[in-house]
Motif scaffolding. Structure first.
Motif: not given
Length: 240
Positions: A2, A62-64, A66-67, A84
């Motif tokens: 993360k 990483s979701e962060d 991709l945001t 993701q």
């Protein structure tokens, strides 16, 4: 892994990376097509490929990251699908002319088997005759250059102190970074620890060939020159 707050400062830290040269490298071999940008991070390279006319799909674990990438694409009015996914598990994706894994992202995998699986996944994602582009840190960079820490970066909005030490595995490095980011006139401190691992060039060649690829070219340091003993970044172009 993360990335959290790291995603918010990533672009500032990567501003010296010549992304345009990466796009030129790919375009010099494959000027158009359906492209999967694996481990896309905050989407800088995906955006450039889309501007060049490639049909781009972007993926990252990483979701962060991709945001941030999604926001970048929306602001540029680009319709780039975002997935993701881990690079060693592309969940049956197929039909691509090009797969890229850029800016040493492959070095974040923590075992040789993960790298081999990633090559297999890239192979399956490609059409027959498809093209695979990626780069990695050299053994020289991981074993020698990175061991000259600490490194210090000081800009108006971001500063960091970056310590490195050898990892447990051969040709691996642990990055311990302390960041200071300006927020409303004050600096917020946060810490990140990343680990990377690389392998000799002949090992990557062996694994690519095991996956079914043929090697088209191996170059170094954003040039068309073959790697030497002190090259720091190695570029692979392989074909299905």
């Amino acid at each position: 892994m993360k990335y959290g707050k790291f995603a918010a400062v990533y672009d500032g830290l990567m501003e010296d990376i010549p992304y345009e040269k990466y796009v030129e490298w790919v375009a010099s071999h494959v000027p158009s097509g359906k492209l999967l940008d694996v481990a896309c991070g905050t989407g800088t390279l995906s955006q450039l490929f889309a501007e060049m006319g490639y049909e781009v799909t972007a993926s990252d674990l990483s979701e962060d990251m991709l945001t941030v990438a999604n926001q970048r694409f929306q602001e540029a009015n680009q319709s780039i699908p975002v997935l993701q996914l881990s690079m060693d598990n592309l969940e049956g994706l197929a039909g691509f002319d090009i797969v890229t894994i850029a800016i040493d992202s492959l070095n974040y995998l923590q075992s040789g088997e993960q790298v081999r699986q990633t090559f297999r996944e890239a192979y399956e994602a490609l059409n027959s005759g498809g093209h695979f582009f990626f780069d990695v840190h050299s053994v020289f960079k991981v074993d020698k250059v990175y061991m000259d820490s600490p490194f210090v970066y000081d800009a108006e909005e971001i500063a960091y102190i970056w310590h490195t030490e050898p990892g447990e595995a051969e040709h691996s490095v642990i990055h311990d970074m302390t960041f200071f980011v300006r927020q409303n006139g004050l600096f917020e401190r946060f810490e990140e620890t990343h680990e990377q691992m690389t392998f000799p060039v002949d090992v990557y060649i062996k694994w690519l060939e095991e996956a079914g690829f043929s090697i088209e070219s191996i170059t170094a340091d954003f040039s068309d020159q073959a790697p030497d003993e002190e090259s720091e970044r190695i570029f692979f172009y392989a074909k299905k």
